[in-house]
Enzyme design. Structure first.
Site, PDB file in Angstrom:
ATOM      1  N   GLY A  46     -31.463 -20.962  10.733  1.00 27.06           N
ATOM      2  CA  GLY A  46     -30.154 -20.320  10.693  1.00 27.06           C
ATOM      3  C   GLY A  46     -29.832 -19.846   9.314  1.00 27.06           C
ATOM      4  N   GLY A  48     -26.369 -19.015   7.620  1.00 29.76           N
ATOM      5  CA  GLY A  48     -24.928 -18.934   7.815  1.00 29.76           C
ATOM      6  C   GLY A  48     -24.289 -18.197   6.663  1.00 29.76           C
ATOM      7  N   GLY A  51     -25.387 -20.563   3.261  1.00 31.24           N
ATOM      8  CA  GLY A  51     -26.687 -21.143   2.962  1.00 31.24           C
ATOM      9  C   GLY A  51     -27.705 -20.913   4.052  1.00 31.24           C
ATOM     10  CB  ILE A  52     -31.287 -20.469   3.978  1.00 29.07           C
ATOM     11  CG1 ILE A  52     -30.946 -19.123   3.321  1.00 29.07           C
ATOM     12  CG2 ILE A  52     -32.433 -20.324   4.958  1.00 29.07           C
ATOM     13  CD1 ILE A  52     -31.997 -18.639   2.347  1.00 29.07           C
ATOM     14  CB  VAL A  53     -29.930 -24.037   8.348  1.00 26.07           C
ATOM     15  CG1 VAL A  53     -30.191 -25.425   8.922  1.00 26.07           C
ATOM     16  CG2 VAL A  53     -28.483 -23.928   7.891  1.00 26.07           C
ATOM     17  CE  LYS A  68     -24.759 -24.958   5.180  1.00 21.20           C
ATOM     18  NZ  LYS A  68     -23.520 -25.102   5.930  1.00 21.20           N
ATOM     19  CG  ASP A 163     -15.670 -21.731   9.606  1.00 19.13           C
ATOM     20  OD1 ASP A 163     -15.086 -20.902  10.343  1.00 19.13           O
ATOM     21  OD2 ASP A 163     -16.760 -21.493   9.061  1.00 19.13           O
TER      22      ASP A 163
HETATM   23  N1  LIG Z   1     -28.304 -29.920  11.977  1.00 12.21           N
HETATM   24  C1  LIG Z   1     -28.706 -28.746  12.486  1.00 12.21           C
HETATM   25  N2  LIG Z   1     -29.631 -28.700  13.466  1.00 12.21           N
HETATM   26  C2  LIG Z   1     -30.019 -27.507  13.972  1.00 12.21           C
HETATM   27  N3  LIG Z   1     -29.539 -26.327  13.617  1.00 12.21           N
HETATM   28  C3  LIG Z   1     -28.605 -26.291  12.641  1.00 12.21           C
HETATM   29  C4  LIG Z   1     -28.141 -27.502  12.026  1.00 12.21           C
HETATM   30  N4  LIG Z   1     -27.210 -27.172  11.113  1.00 12.21           N
HETATM   31  C5  LIG Z   1     -27.095 -25.827  11.165  1.00 12.21           C
HETATM   32  N5  LIG Z   1     -27.937 -25.288  12.058  1.00 12.21           N
HETATM   33  C6  LIG Z   1     -28.080 -23.855  12.392  1.00 12.21           C
HETATM   34  O1  LIG Z   1     -27.819 -23.067  11.236  1.00 12.21           O
HETATM   35  C7  LIG Z   1     -26.642 -22.262  11.431  1.00 12.21           C
HETATM   36  C8  LIG Z   1     -25.846 -22.196  10.138  1.00 12.21           C
HETATM   37  O2  LIG Z   1     -25.535 -23.499   9.718  1.00 12.21           O
HETATM   38  P1  LIG Z   1     -24.075 -23.919   9.225  1.00 12.21           P
HETATM   39  O3  LIG Z   1     -24.097 -25.348   8.796  1.00 12.21           O
HETATM   40  O4  LIG Z   1     -23.087 -23.547  10.285  1.00 12.21           O
HETATM   41  O5  LIG Z   1     -23.946 -23.019   7.923  1.00 12.21           O
HETATM   42  P2  LIG Z   1     -22.927 -21.900   7.472  1.00 12.21           P
HETATM   43  O6  LIG Z   1     -21.865 -22.563   6.674  1.00 12.21           O
HETATM   44  O7  LIG Z   1     -23.774 -21.087   6.611  1.00 12.21           O
HETATM   45  O8  LIG Z   1     -22.394 -21.237   8.709  1.00 12.21           O
HETATM   46  C9  LIG Z   1     -25.901 -22.924  12.598  1.00 12.21           C
HETATM   47  O9  LIG Z   1     -25.086 -22.017  13.296  1.00 12.21           O
HETATM   48  C10 LIG Z   1     -27.051 -23.446  13.432  1.00 12.21           C
HETATM   49  O10 LIG Z   1     -27.612 -22.397  14.218  1.00 12.21           O
HETATM   50 MG   LIG Z   2     -21.535 -22.208  10.297  1.00 15.47          MG
END
Ligand SMILES: Nc1ncnc2c1ncn2[C@@H]1O[C@H](COP(=O)(O)OP(=O)(O)O)[C@@H](O)[C@H]1O
Ligand SMILES: [Mg+2]
EC number: 2.7.11.22
Length: 360
Positions: A46, A48, A51-53, A68, A163
């Protein structure tokens, strides 16, 4: 400090209790933070707003986690102390419906930090996108109950998510729903202003925020909860505004024009003068959801109270008779899984990737 990785350079700190200095042993330089080198990045899952996940493997334990990367302000020197305080707080949170923040690790050159989280297979935004048929009402109730339990826990711990939206709700393949990405905007001292307007959505924003309130309360999460419940039921976003003005107008069209009568203090909100609210005397929720039961409509209306003080709390939501009438909430195990979706994210359905069983 020179090259922070250089072991030869000594770090000397002043003693607080007695005069003089002491040298920090090299192995204590990172405190108790492990290095991101101990994680093998498997694939990007992901990207977002901030940041990059990655999906990653902890080489020490073999556990699959989500990693993340937290973007840091280039001008600032390291992580602000208030952020560290808040991360410490988040690390202590433990609830089956809140994504587990396991630890914070540091980047190769200490210039970045990474959050290590429990891995979840899907997020509800991509799930909704890829589902051929809408969730059943029993499944919606199962999801919403879990989100409410997580919210109740966060709010009891004085944390406002700020959020909540479907992309921040994750689901394990055991049907356990976990709220993610909480308090981050605040926690990491990153500006709340979105980096790209496309990513931070207005659709879940409470009317008091749109009208410029400066006191943010847990009720802003409850408004978002209402939007999410409606979105799951209708299989499409309830209030897809394209600008703040449009968002306010959509709310008014759906719920009627707010007034000092139903919302004391409304007319004194900072931005009220900037909008000319359309006159709309009706509440159209019932027309939007003609098939929804009285209890369901009552819950939606409770979550959409204009006055934040009158709005349902997480506890009110949990006690709603909507969850006690038929169709009853299904068991998390009966949530649908969509293997093709997992392929899209290039996440193989390995057993190691499966989360712990979801305790209600
Ligand atoms: N613990 C996790 N397990 C699996 N996917 C995750 C997890 N955390 C985030 N993601 C994926 O990454 C995306 C972005 O993460 P997020 O924490 O929402 O960051 P941002 O603040 O950049 O939106 C999420 O919408 C999801 O698809
Ligand atoms: Mg998010």
């Amino acid at each position: 400090m020179g090259d922070p990785e250089s072991e030869s350079e000594q770090i000397r700190l002043k003693c607080i209790r007695k005069d003089g200095f002491f040298t920090v042993p090299p192995e204590h330089r990172l405190g108790r933070c492990r290095s991101v080198k101990e994680f093998e990045k498997l694939n990007r899952i992901g990207e977002g707003t901030y940041g990059i996940v990655y999906r990653a493997r902890d080489t020490q334990t073999d556990e699959i986690v989500a990693l993340k990367k937290v973007r840091m302000d280039k001008e600032k020197d390291g992580v602000p102390i208030s952020s560290l305080r808040e991360i410490t707080l988040l690390l202590r949170l433990r609830h089956p419906n809140i994504v587990e923040l396991k630890e914070v690790v540091v980047g190769n050159h200490l210039e970045s930090i990474f959050l290590v989280m429990g891995y979840c297979e899907q997020d509800l935004a991509s799930l909704l996108e890829n589902m051929p048929t809408p969730f059943s009402e029993a499944q919606v109730k199962c999801i919403v109950l879990q989100v409410l339990r997580g919210l109740q826990y966060l709010h009891q711990n004085f944390i406002i998510h700020r959020d909540l939206k479907v992309s921040n709700l994750l689901m394990t393949d055991k049907g356990c729903v976990k709220t993610a990405d909480f308090g981050l905007a605040r926690a990491y001292g990153i500006p709340v202003k979105p980096m790209t307007p496309k990513v931070v959505t207005l659709w879940y924003r409470a009317p008091e925020l749109l009208l410029g309130t400066t006191t943010q309360t847990t009720s802003i999460d409850m408004w978002a909860m209402g939007c999410i419940l409606a979105e799951l039921l209708a299989h499409k976003p309830l209030l897809p505004g394209t600008s703040e003005i449009h968002q306010v107008d959509l709310i008014v069209q759906l719920l009627g024009t707010p007034s000092e009568n139903i919302w004391p203090g409304f007319s004194r909100l900072p931005l009220v003068g900037q909008y000319s609210l359309r006159k709309q005397p009706y509440n159209n929720l019932k027309h939007k959801f003609p098939w929804l039961s009285e209890a369901g409509l009552r819950l939606l209306n409770f979550l959409f109270m204009y006055d934040p003080k009158k709005r349902a709390t997480a506890r009110d939501g949990l006690e709603s008779s909507y969850f006690k009438e038929k169709p009853l909430p299904c068991e998390p195990e009966l949530m649908p899984t969509f293997p093709h979706h997992r392929n899209k994210r290039a996440v193989p359905a390995t057993s190691e990737a499966q989360g712990k069983r979801c305790k209600p």
